[in-house]
Design an enzyme around this catalytic site. Structure first.
Site, PDB file in Angstrom:
ATOM      1  N   GLY A 625      12.922   2.647   8.158  1.00 19.93           N
ATOM      2  CA  GLY A 625      11.500   2.489   7.870  1.00 19.93           C
ATOM      3  C   GLY A 625      11.255   1.199   7.112  1.00 19.93           C
ATOM      4  O   GLY A 625      11.952   0.204   7.337  1.00 19.93           O
ATOM      5  N   LYS A 626      10.303   1.229   6.208  1.00 20.61           N
ATOM      6  CA  LYS A 626       9.928  -0.010   5.533  1.00 20.61           C
ATOM      7  C   LYS A 626      10.030   0.102   4.024  1.00 20.61           C
ATOM      8  O   LYS A 626       9.974   1.190   3.468  1.00 20.61           O
ATOM      9  CB  LYS A 626       8.479  -0.359   5.882  1.00 20.61           C
ATOM     10  CG  LYS A 626       8.356  -1.030   7.226  1.00 20.61           C
ATOM     11  CD  LYS A 626       6.988  -1.615   7.416  1.00 20.61           C
ATOM     12  CE  LYS A 626       6.967  -2.416   8.702  1.00 20.61           C
ATOM     13  NZ  LYS A 626       5.644  -2.547   9.259  1.00 20.61           N
ATOM     14  N   VAL A 627      10.134  -1.049   3.399  1.00 21.77           N
ATOM     15  CA  VAL A 627      10.111  -1.100   1.939  1.00 21.77           C
ATOM     16  C   VAL A 627       8.831  -1.819   1.519  1.00 21.77           C
ATOM     17  O   VAL A 627       8.501  -2.874   2.054  1.00 21.77           O
ATOM     18  CB  VAL A 627      11.312  -1.888   1.387  1.00 21.77           C
ATOM     19  CG1 VAL A 627      11.337  -1.802  -0.131  1.00 21.77           C
ATOM     20  CG2 VAL A 627      12.599  -1.379   1.967  1.00 21.77           C
ATOM     21  N   ASP A 737      26.884  -0.604   3.399  1.00 18.35           N
ATOM     22  CA  ASP A 737      26.089  -1.715   3.924  1.00 18.35           C
ATOM     23  C   ASP A 737      26.014  -2.861   2.919  1.00 18.35           C
ATOM     24  O   ASP A 737      24.948  -3.385   2.627  1.00 18.35           O
ATOM     25  CB  ASP A 737      24.690  -1.225   4.316  1.00 18.35           C
ATOM     26  CG  ASP A 737      24.047  -2.133   5.364  1.00 18.35           C
ATOM     27  OD1 ASP A 737      24.758  -2.991   5.930  1.00 18.35           O
ATOM     28  OD2 ASP A 737      22.828  -1.992   5.594  1.00 18.35           O
TER      29      ASP A 737
END
Ligand code: NAG
Ligand code: NAG
Ligand code: NAG
Length: 936
Positions: A625-627, A737
């Site tokens: 999704g988004k930050v 990551d």
């Protein structure tokens, strides 16, 4: 569930913000309320025309446990008197109060002596009200007081000093600001008020009825930068030691009855603004020391009995802007020479005895010689006329765009967008310059203001300054319009934040502007209130300019006093009204998570603080999704990770995730502020890290340049963060990551590891360490993990090794189809200096003075990217190794990073600061971090 505390205030005050509803001022994010750890720490209400009396409010506070109402307070539209009545004595019971700012309200009556029992008080501003009576001597007990502003009231009596049993203001040894102007104080300025132990920088006593002479003890307060004693009835001669005050930039002695010799100010080399007009000094020839004041911008000595011919050198101080020597006995010929200050704007010599003027072509200076012999014979030259106001007035120019015409009340901003600005007046009480047409000066003010708003996450698009004028009190007034970003109006949170910064001096103007205050106008354009359907609440917001000024700031820093959220939580943790109630214990077996410090946010709050997840606030995107960047009502800036639909996980997993993230606390790991599990959303709220990712800096996007020393520090920080996740966190965390995008840099360029646990958010259950799907980023991915699907800590070590190569080369892991590890290995020749890698290394690294440290670093990076995990070092070994490398490079690995990103841009905080001797730290300590409120 009971609304406990603020309800009481709400019911007593009129025009409280309409969102003061619901059960939890913190969780429901009531406008103007800031919380820390679910305790109300401040109440800030700006330009909302709050009205009522404070007395009943304080009484109410002690009964807060029981006053309950879900109804908004009575919206009586005729009630618009602002906060009036006396400040109640009960205010003395708010023992934790550290800032009390009641500016421009309608308060009357005396200042209660009980204020002297507020031991934590650091910041006391009661200016621009109608207070009467004397200054309570008990204020002398406020040993932490830093800022005391009582200006612009109707206070009278003497300035109290201590005497054995009674306290007095001389005891305020931590105060830097005494602002007492525009009152009716009388009596002498007590000599005991001053001593060498004071650290006062602003002494403002102008416009009172003080009499007697200036005590010579004033000369002991060497920290003073601004002294205003003008418009009083002071008499006698000015003490000779006044010129001990070598830090003074602005000195106002005008409009008193001083006699005796003209003070000799030789040595006051920072003096910029001097006004000694209208005193009865002994007639003196023009003193030579006038010309020795190198910093002088403004020399005003009307009617001071000076005589003789003006020396040419008088006009040479290179910053000189204004010379006003009206009504004296200056004679001879005026000659300003050819080397006069290039900033010189006005020489006003009306009513003197000058009979000649040596004029040169090309003077760009306004000269007035009206009522001098040279003009008395009906001279028609320019200098024989009083000019019409020709000073160019400043206003902010449009920023490379053409202003547009706007409908309704909207105004075209400097960026040429139509919006409803928040407007008001900035008043500077003692600027040390007088050329109000100089655009450079105001442009820097504007820039500083934008920088402040932006660094505090305020939604400001641009600011417009206009019409600077000097008012009758010799204050500089300036119109201010602040334009919103994102929308064409501000919401209440925005206005509150801006008003707060302009009221508690979080915003500091550039040097030379001196102390200021802000009077804001009503802001009737709040979000959602301009539509017709909310007519009544809209009107209640608009009505009534508060008496005595239109800004109204109440900032009660109540840390610890109203722990009601906390209490309520303890009492009713599992009940419906709990912020965690949306966590339905029936469908998810987990119930309320066990959290350490992480907060549960309602969806509405996060929506609000990101402007409805506006794209403008998006700072990152990923598979999950988004930050978004957002600003919480307590002004904390946060990064909000919002899982997109399809990436959410089961409630139980999410809960486990949060519990475990909330236990992660390390200075090299980005910490979790809270989460949201509401309305089908799953969001994680992290602290916002100012300087963005390491990637941005390595790519030169952030503007921060990273020398070798810094890169080593960053490598160490990141290694420590990762070591913590692997070996010290419980349970251990494998990041999966690690890459330069996920190493963030804070304002001191400390590295912080971000984004761990992300893959879990992507809805992948993890059984042991065997995964079904490889996660990570190409270029950083551990080949062993890729082949075997065996995830271990060593996979992170591999990625970390790639990161080290990035630090060395500032290249992406895969560039033009080439893998960085292979590129380095191919070019490497261990027998040569720096392993023959100069051509590949980032030039900053290649030019490094400690080539051995670079070689060791390459060795370490290579070990980290060994094919087999077992051959790679552990993160704790990596930490040790980096420390050794740092020592080789002459760095102390244990030292905290002291430089800030700012120092890269060559900005020094000292230089930025308007009051040279004042610590910059204070201003930012406001309510944002109550823990830092100890005065320096
Ligand atoms: C002013 O003071 C300076 C240094 O204290 C001294 O040298 C000078 O003579 C004085 N000037 C007058 C006019 O008294
Ligand atoms: C100017 O005034 C001074 C002092 O009053 C006096 O000594 C001098 O002679 C005057 N000069 C002229 C040119 O009138
Ligand atoms: C305006 O102010 C700046 C900074 O103080 C100065 O360098 C510049 O010369 C000034 N310009 C004029 C026209 O006075």
């Amino acid at each position: 569930m009971a609304v406990v505390a603020l309800k009481a205030l709400k019911d007593i005050w009129k025009n409280v913000p309409p969102n003061w509803v619901g059960t939890d001022p913190c969780g429901n994010a009531w406008d103007g309320i800031s919380c820390s750890n679910n305790r109300v720490v401040s109440i800030t209400l700006v330009s909302v025309n709050l009205s009522g009396q404070l007395s009943s409010d304080i009484e109410g506070l002690s009964e807060l446990q029981t006053l309950i109402s879900d109804e908004c307070s009575d919206r009586d539209l005729s009630y618009n008197k602002g906060l009036t009545g006396p400040l109640p004595s009960a205010i003395g019971n708010l023992k934790k109060l550290s800032s009390l700012i009641l500016v421009g309200c309608g308060f009357s009556g005396p200042i209660p002596p009980s204020i002297g029992s507020l031991q934590e008080l650091v910041y006391l501003s009661l200016n621009s009200n109608n207070f009467v009576g004397e200054i309570p001597p008990s204020i002398g007990n406020l040993s932490n007081l830093y800022w005391l502003d009582l200006a612009d009231n109707k206070l009278s009596g003497i300035i109290p000093v201590s005497n054995g049993s009674t306290p007095g203001l001389d005891m305020l040894v931590n105060a830097k600001h005494f602002h007492f102007g525009r009152n009716q104080f009388s009596g002498e300025i007590p000599s005991q008020l001053f001593s060498s132990s004071l650290i006062l920088i602003h002494l403002l006593l102008e416009n009172n009825q003080l009499s007697g002479s200036i005590p010579s003890t004033l000369g002991l307060v060497q920290t003073l930068e601004i002294v205003r004693l003008d418009k009083n009835s002071l008499s006698g001669s000015v003490p000779r030691n006044l010129n001990n005050l070598t830090s003074v930039q602005a000195l106002f002695l005008a409009n008193n009855d001083f006699t005796g010799p003209l003070p000799n100010l030789t040595g006051m080399n920072l003096l910029s603004y001097m006004d000694m007009s209208n005193n009865s000094f002994d007639p003196t020839d023009i003193p030579l020391w006038f010309s020795s004041l190198e910093s002088l911008t403004t020399l005003i000595m009307e009617n001071t009995h000076i005589r003789g011919q003006l020396p040419v050198s008088l006009f040479s101080p290179f910053q000189l802007q204004t010379v006003i020597l009206k009504n004296n006995r200056i004679n001879g010929t005026l000659n300003i020479g050819s080397t006069y200050s290039s900033q010189l704007q006005l020489i006003d010599l009306q009513n003197n005895l000058i009979d000649g003027f040596t004029q040169r072509a090309g003077y760009n200076v306004q000269i007035i010689l009206v009522n001098n012999p040279i003009c008395d014979e009906g001279g028609t030259e320019n200098y024989c006329n009083i000019p019409q106001n020709t000073t160019p007035s400043y206003s902010t120019p449009p920023r490379n765009c053409t202003p547009i015409s706007c409908s309704s009340d909207k105004i075209s901003s400097p960026t040429c967008k139509c919006a409803y600005p928040y407007t008001g007046t900035l008043v500077f009480r003692a600027p040390s310059f007088s050329n109000f047409g100089n655009s450079t000066v105001f442009a820097s003010l504007q820039q500083k203001m934008m920088d402040t708003f932006q660094s505090h996450g305020q939604p400001v698009d641009s600011v417009f300054l206009s019409n600077p004028v000097k008012n009758i009190y010799n204050y500089l007034e300036l119109n201010l319009q602040i334009f919103p970003s994102g929308h064409d109006f501000f919401n209440r949170t925005g206005i509150t934040g801006i008003g707060f910064m302009l009221s508690n001096q979080t915003f500091k103007p550039p040097p030379g502007f001196g102390p200021f205050y802000f009077i804001g106008n009503n802001y009737p354009y709040f979000a959602g209130l301009t539509s017709g359907s909310h007519k009544s609440s809209s009107t209640s917001v608009i009505i009534g300019a508060a008496v005595g000024g239109s800004i109204l700031v109440i900032l009660l820093l109540l840390a610890g006093v109203y722990a009601f959220c906390q209490k309520r939580r303890a009492e009713t943790a599992a009940k419906k009204s709990d912020p965690f109630a949306s966590w339905d214990p029936n469908t998810e077996s987990g119930g309320v998570p066990q959290l350490k410090g992480a907060r549960c946010f309602p969806f509405e709050e996060l929506k609000r603080c990101t402007n409805n997840f506006n794209e403008i606030n998006a700072i990152g995107t990923g598979g999950y999704g988004k930050v978004y960047r957002g600003t919480l009502p307590n002004r904390q800036v946060v990064a909000i990770k919002r899982a997109q639909h399809g990436s959410t996980q089961g409630g139980l997993e999410f809960k486990t995730e949060i519990e475990f993230l909330s236990r992660v606390h390390h200075k090299n790991v980005v910490s979790l502020v809270g989460f949201c599990f509401d309305q089908g959303e799953q969001m994680l709220v992290y602290e916002y890290i100012t300087n963005g990712s390491l990637k941005d800096s390595l790519m030169g996007i952030s503007g921060i340049s990273l020398d070798w020393m810094r890169r080593l520090r960053i490598a160490l920080g990141a290694a420590k963060g990762l070591h913590y996740l692997h070996d010290l966190a419980n349970p251990p965390i494998i990041h999966r990551d690690i890459k330069s995008n996920n190493i963030l840099l804070d304002e001191r360029l400390n590295a912080k590891v971000a984004d761990f646990g992300l893959s879990k958010l992507m809805g992948e259950p993890e059984k042991g360490h065997v995964t079904t799907q490889v996660k990570g980023t190409m270029g950083y991915l551990d080949p062993e993990y890729y082949m075997t699907l065996q995830l271990t800590e060593k996979s992170d070590v591999y990625s970390f090794g790639v990161l080290l190569f990035e630090l060395l080369t500032a290249r992406s892991p895969i560039e033009k189809g080439k893998y960085i590890v292979a590129v380095v290995k191919d070019a490497m020749d261990k027998t040569k200096d720096m392993y023959n890698l100069q051509a590949i290394l980032d030039p900053i690294v290649a030019s490094n003075m400690a080539p051995r440290s670079v070689e060791k670093f390459v060795d370490l990076a290579l070990r980290c990217v060994q094919e087999l995990g077992v051959d790679r070092p552990t993160m704790s070994e990596v930490v040790k190794e980096v420390e050794i490398i740092m020592e080789m490079a002459g760095l102390n690995p244990n030292a905290e990073s002291s430089s800030t990103s700012e120092s890269y841009e060559g900005k020094s905080k000292e230089f930025d600061h308007p009051y040279t001797n004042e610590s910059l730290d204070f201003a930012y300590s406001g309510v944002y971090s109550p823990a830092r409120l100890e005065p320096k």
